[in-house]
Write an enzyme that holds these catalytic residues in place. Structure first.
Site, PDB file in Angstrom:
ATOM      1  N   HIS A 192       0.819  -1.215   0.000  1.00 52.03           N
ATOM      2  CA  HIS A 192       0.000   0.000   0.000  1.00 52.03           C
ATOM      3  C   HIS A 192       0.857   1.272   0.000  1.00 52.03           C
ATOM      4  CE1 HIS A 192      -3.229  -2.834   1.617  1.00 52.03           C
ATOM      5  NE2 HIS A 192      -3.601  -2.460   0.413  1.00 52.03           N
ATOM      6  N   GLU A 194     -15.103   0.249  -6.531  1.00 52.96           N
ATOM      7  CA  GLU A 194     -14.937  -1.154  -6.128  1.00 52.96           C
ATOM      8  C   GLU A 194     -16.131  -1.935  -6.647  1.00 52.96           C
ATOM      9  OE1 GLU A 194     -14.387  -4.663  -5.035  1.00 52.96           O
ATOM     10  OE2 GLU A 194     -12.775  -3.359  -4.294  1.00 52.96           O
ATOM     11  N   ASP A 253      -5.576  -0.613  -7.933  1.00 54.62           N
ATOM     12  CA  ASP A 253      -5.253  -1.667  -6.974  1.00 54.62           C
ATOM     13  C   ASP A 253      -6.115  -2.879  -7.310  1.00 54.62           C
ATOM     14  OD1 ASP A 253      -4.572  -3.226  -4.861  1.00 54.62           O
ATOM     15  OD2 ASP A 253      -5.509  -1.995  -3.318  1.00 54.62           O
ATOM     16  N   ASP A 291      -5.758 -10.101  -9.507  1.00 55.08           N
ATOM     17  CA  ASP A 291      -5.000 -10.681 -10.616  1.00 55.08           C
ATOM     18  C   ASP A 291      -5.736 -10.492 -11.946  1.00 55.08           C
ATOM     19  OD1 ASP A 291      -2.986 -11.565  -8.907  1.00 55.08           O
ATOM     20  OD2 ASP A 291      -4.087 -13.379  -8.398  1.00 55.08           O
TER      21      ASP A 291
END
Length: 283
Positions: free
Chosen positions: A62, A106, A155, A158
């Site tokens: 982070h 998100e 962020d 995969d």
């Protein structure tokens, strides 16, 4: 009875962590979410069987996602964060008083809620009034933005499953368009150590190079990630990550870090020869 969490790094290599207890397990509309309490590494967040972070070493990832671009760009006011429902990136950004707005995109609201409940170490700044959360796909969100953000932090998980669209040429093109004329984008690049992961690194970096005039790779050592050697991408319309680093300005902020320093920043962009070899025909 011993309880272990194991993640396969290749068909023949795996990381195993001894677990004290399972704190949460649930299935969202997008993925399975597990939170474990481990003996040596603190709480462990796992999505679809893949380790996202442990409390022991999450600060490395982070801090390197946030402080590297923040030490280069002279005046970040609007930030877009894609993924990062655990809150670690938001926590690091919250220390910068000059930031006026943080848009968090998100795809999975359950990740945010689970981390708020079980992993306050990363999610403790999610209630910052500058944070605006959008529960949607990052690719679609960036299509609607033009010349708006100073910094985009990707962020992602995969490059398959819910995070797959965040590694496409279209996404990087959208990100370029959503940035102001001196904007910066950073993203996680996976590990270069194992052949299949190295191919994903190369593919992602090639698409970024095709979209941005300045594109560089930097690295960190994250013990619980595959191989421990992790790469990040730095892409910009204007700023070079080394030539435009302002050590004095960043150090005057007196932010508390456990991994990042401006001296480390310089070294992080000097890559091992084997990584240079992997990327030699990309840049």
């Amino acid at each position: 009875m011993d309880l272990w969490f194991s993640e396969m790094h290749t068909d023949n290599v795996k990381l195993s962590i001894r677990i004290d207890k399972q704190l949460y397990s649930g299935q969202s509309d997008f993925q399975r979410i597990d939170v474990f309490e481990s003996y040596d590494l603190g709480k462990v967040l796992v999505l679809d069987g893949f380790l996202m972070f442990t409390e022991k070493d999450e600060f490395i990832y982070h801090e390197m996602m946030v402080h590297v671009p923040m030490a280069v760009h002279p005046d970040v006011k609007k930030v877009l964060v894609i993924g990062a429902g655990d809150g670690g990136v938001i926590r690091e950004l919250s220390g910068y008083k000059n930031i006026e707005r943080i848009d968090l995109v998100e795809i999975d609201p359950m990740v945010v809620e689970v981390c708020k409940k079980y992993i306050p170490q990363t999610s403790l700044k999610m209630e910052d009034p500058r944070v605006h959360i959008y529960y949607e796909d990052g690719l679609r969100f960036t299509r609607r933005k033009d010349d708006y953000y100073d910094l985009i932090i990707v962020d992602s998980t995969d490059p398959f499953g819910p995070g797959e669209s965040l590694f496409t040429k279209e996404f990087y093109g959208n990100s370029y368009k959503a940035l102001k004329e001196d904007g910066i984008m950073v993203n996680q690049h996976e590990s270069p150590f194992y052949p299949q992961d190295a191919l994903a690194c190369k593919r992602a970096h090639k698409r970024i190079v095709d979209s941005f005039p300045i594109a560089r790779i930097y690295q960190a050592h994250i013990p619980t990630y595959p191989s421990g050697h992790w790469l990040f991408g730095f892409a910009s319309k204007t700023y070079h990550p080394l030539k435009d680093l302002n050590e004095e300005r960043w150090n005057e902020r007196k932010l508390e870090t456990k991994y990042y320093t401006t001296k480390l920043h310089l070294g992080a962009f000097y890559l091992p020869k084997y990584v240079e070899e992997i990327m030699k025909d990309v840049e």
